[in-house]
Design a protein around this motif. Structure first.
Motif, PDB file in Angstrom:
ATOM      1  N   VAL A 182       0.810  -1.216   0.000  1.00 44.82           N
ATOM      2  CA  VAL A 182       0.000   0.000   0.000  1.00 44.82           C
ATOM      3  C   VAL A 182       0.843   1.265   0.000  1.00 44.82           C
ATOM      4  N   SER A 183       1.868   1.329   0.856  1.00 45.08           N
ATOM      5  CA  SER A 183       2.655   2.550   0.961  1.00 45.08           C
ATOM      6  C   SER A 183       3.436   2.830  -0.320  1.00 45.08           C
ATOM      7  N   VAL A 184       4.010   1.782  -0.911  1.00 40.87           N
ATOM      8  CA  VAL A 184       4.754   1.946  -2.163  1.00 40.87           C
ATOM      9  C   VAL A 184       3.799   2.297  -3.294  1.00 40.87           C
ATOM     10  N   ARG A 185       2.623   1.705  -3.267  1.00 42.18           N
ATOM     11  CA  ARG A 185       1.619   1.978  -4.289  1.00 42.18           C
ATOM     12  C   ARG A 185       1.222   3.458  -4.282  1.00 42.18           C
ATOM     13  N   ALA A 186       0.990   4.003  -3.082  1.00 46.97           N
ATOM     14  CA  ALA A 186       0.590   5.407  -2.985  1.00 46.97           C
ATOM     15  C   ALA A 186       1.676   6.330  -3.510  1.00 46.97           C
ATOM     16  N   ALA A 187       2.936   6.024  -3.181  1.00 48.09           N
ATOM     17  CA  ALA A 187       4.038   6.861  -3.655  1.00 48.09           C
ATOM     18  C   ALA A 187       4.161   6.812  -5.176  1.00 48.09           C
ATOM     19  N   LEU A 188       3.944   5.629  -5.759  1.00 41.05           N
ATOM     20  CA  LEU A 188       4.048   5.497  -7.215  1.00 41.05           C
ATOM     21  C   LEU A 188       2.919   6.259  -7.914  1.00 41.05           C
ATOM     22  N   LEU A 189       1.714   6.212  -7.344  1.00 43.24           N
ATOM     23  CA  LEU A 189       0.597   6.942  -7.932  1.00 43.24           C
ATOM     24  C   LEU A 189       0.839   8.451  -7.907  1.00 43.24           C
ATOM     25  N   THR A 190       1.338   8.930  -6.772  1.00 39.44           N
ATOM     26  CA  THR A 190       1.644  10.354  -6.672  1.00 39.44           C
ATOM     27  C   THR A 190       2.727  10.741  -7.666  1.00 39.44           C
ATOM     28  N   MET A 191       3.729   9.869  -7.846  1.00 41.27           N
ATOM     29  CA  MET A 191       4.794  10.145  -8.804  1.00 41.27           C
ATOM     30  C   MET A 191       4.238  10.221 -10.224  1.00 41.27           C
ATOM     31  N   LEU A 192       3.347   9.297 -10.594  1.00 38.43           N
ATOM     32  CA  LEU A 192       2.770   9.310 -11.943  1.00 38.43           C
ATOM     33  C   LEU A 192       1.970  10.584 -12.189  1.00 38.43           C
ATOM     34  N   ARG A 193       1.226  10.999 -11.203  1.00 43.19           N
ATOM     35  CA  ARG A 193       0.432  12.213 -11.362  1.00 43.19           C
ATOM     36  C   ARG A 193       1.334  13.441 -11.523  1.00 43.19           C
ATOM     37  N   ASP A 194       2.388  13.509 -10.719  1.00 43.71           N
ATOM     38  CA  ASP A 194       3.308  14.643 -10.821  1.00 43.71           C
ATOM     39  C   ASP A 194       4.050  14.638 -12.161  1.00 43.71           C
ATOM     40  N   LEU A 195       4.449  13.452 -12.620  1.00 45.10           N
ATOM     41  CA  LEU A 195       5.140  13.364 -13.910  1.00 45.10           C
ATOM     42  C   LEU A 195       4.229  13.822 -15.051  1.00 45.10           C
ATOM     43  N   GLN A 196       2.967  13.459 -14.975  1.00 48.07           N
ATOM     44  CA  GLN A 196       2.048  13.879 -16.025  1.00 48.07           C
ATOM     45  C   GLN A 196       1.876  15.393 -16.029  1.00 48.07           C
ATOM     46  N   ARG A 197       1.812  15.987 -14.845  1.00 46.63           N
ATOM     47  CA  ARG A 197       1.687  17.439 -14.768  1.00 46.63           C
ATOM     48  C   ARG A 197       2.911  18.129 -15.376  1.00 46.63           C
ATOM     49  N   ARG A 198       4.075  17.538 -15.187  1.00 45.79           N
ATOM     50  CA  ARG A 198       5.304  18.141 -15.700  1.00 45.79           C
ATOM     51  C   ARG A 198       5.491  17.898 -17.192  1.00 45.79           C
ATOM     52  N   MET A 199       5.143  16.704 -17.663  1.00 43.12           N
ATOM     53  CA  MET A 199       5.459  16.316 -19.035  1.00 43.12           C
ATOM     54  C   MET A 199       4.269  16.417 -19.990  1.00 43.12           C
ATOM     55  N   GLY A 200       3.056  16.407 -19.455  1.00 40.83           N
ATOM     56  CA  GLY A 200       1.880  16.636 -20.287  1.00 40.83           C
ATOM     57  C   GLY A 200       1.408  15.475 -21.132  1.00 40.83           C
TER      58      GLY A 200
END
Length: 359
Positions: A182-200
């Motif tokens: 669960v903890s690793v999953r949450a961090a990966l989801l947050t990372m994907l969302r942030d990457l999408q915001r940066r890269m579009g």
């Protein structure tokens, strides 16, 4: 095709040759993922989600329909077309253990991807590898480790970095969190969302985890037996599902609240129909809790396909008798936004404001 569209599918059909004849794994799917947004794709195992992902990246050849990326259609799937498509669309697989070469270090995997379409000298290649590791939150010490020396979360981050090495316009994430705690999953989801915001990039996020889908997606599409049966903005679909199958999926989410749920929402009767011989009419009608087996007078469900009329219905729902706005009020609760996903660095738990789904 309007400007700004990342990925668009038009009546895409994929057939496989089964032991007793052809099987239609994906049947006439139309879906749009605009640039900079995420569409979550949900459905039980065998519904055709992964087959659809493989068709988009060219691993399976559709026998009908069109797939466009950035407004460009990729008709032929020869070597040249595959290379062009590979620069635009990347797939992150469910299991990083099998997706990464066990004999290659993270550095070698990233170098191979970074140099797949452009020539890089040694200095530029090393700089690109460092950028990719930093992008996914890995320190430089991970670069010279082989997959068995990395944790599950680190392996999946390397897989994400490898997919982003070519700066794709579309990223397909196929059950990328299912093998993580669960903890690793949450961090990966947050990372994907942030990457999408940066890269579009546009992202098609395939998952069984409805909490993850809610956290990440602007729009959710529900798939059953090879077809899209409902599409709506995330909050709209989770709070007001129209299709009985969607309601059943949401009812399966565990709840800490004591109020009882309707018995009809808890379990689906029978087995998933054989995709080689789908039922006539509505494909869900043999298992539907409000279909002709439960509600007399609804024989139309067993004789007429609701799919052709979806464009004129709310949520593009493929159902002759969809639920209304108040039908879900006392049924199952939608998955908690805060139950499985902690806030990110900005204290943000909610997904971005969902846009209206496109036809």
């Amino acid at each position: 095709m309007r400007a700004g569209t990342g990925l668009a599918l038009y009546d895409v059909t994929v057939r496989h040759q089964g032991p007793f004849g052809p099987i239609t794994a994906v049947d006439g799917v139309s879906l749009e993922v605009p640039q900079g947004t995420t569409v979550g794709l949900v459905g039980e195992s065998g519904s055709g989600k992964s087959t659809l992902a493989r068709a988009v990246v060219g691993l399976d050849n559709p026998c009908g329909g069109r797939i466009t990326v950035g407004g460009r259609e990729y008709r032929r799937r020869g070597t040249t077309d595959r290379r062009r498509l590979g620069r635009q669309v990347q797939l992150v697989f469910q299991d990083p253990d099998t997706a990464l070469d066990p004999r290659m270090t993270a550095r070698q995997s990233l170098a191979e991807s970074a140099g797949a379409f452009v020539r890089l000298d040694r200095r530029s290649r090393e700089q690109r590898i460092s950028e990719l590791l930093e992008l996914v939150g890995l320190d430089a010490g991970c670069a010279d480790r082989v997959p068995r020396q990395l944790s599950g979360g680190q392996r999946q981050r390397v897989a994400v970095a490898r997919a982003l090495a070519v700066d794709p316009a579309v990223l397909i994430a196929d059950e990328v969190t299912s093998a993580l705690d669960v903890s690793v999953r949450a961090a990966l989801l947050t990372m994907l969302r942030d990457l999408q915001r940066r890269m579009g990039f546009a992202m098609l996020f395939i998952s069984h985890d409805l909490a993850a889908v809610r956290h990440l997606s602007d729009v959710v599409a529900v798939m059953y037996l090879g077809r899209i049966v409902e599409v709506a903005s995330t909050e709209n679909l989770l709070h007001n599902p129209r299709h009985p199958y969607t309601r059943t999926l949401l009812s399966a989410v565990p709840s800490l609240h004591a109020h009882p749920r309707p018995v009809e929402d808890l379990l689906l009767p029978g087995e998933v129909p054989d995709p080689a011989a789908p039922p006539p009419g509505c494909r869900f009608h043999p298992r539907c809790p409000v279909g002709p087996n439960r509600r007399p007078g609804r024989d139309v469900c067993a004789t007429r396909d609701p799919q052709p009329d979806t464009a004129g219905r709310p949520h593009r729902v493929a159902c002759h008798f969809p639920y209304g706005a108040d039908d879900f009020a006392h049924g199952a609760e939608c998955p908690s936004r805060t139950g499985d996903v902690p806030p990110d660095a900005n204290g943000d738990r909610a997904p971005r404001a969902p846009g209206n789904p496109t036809s």
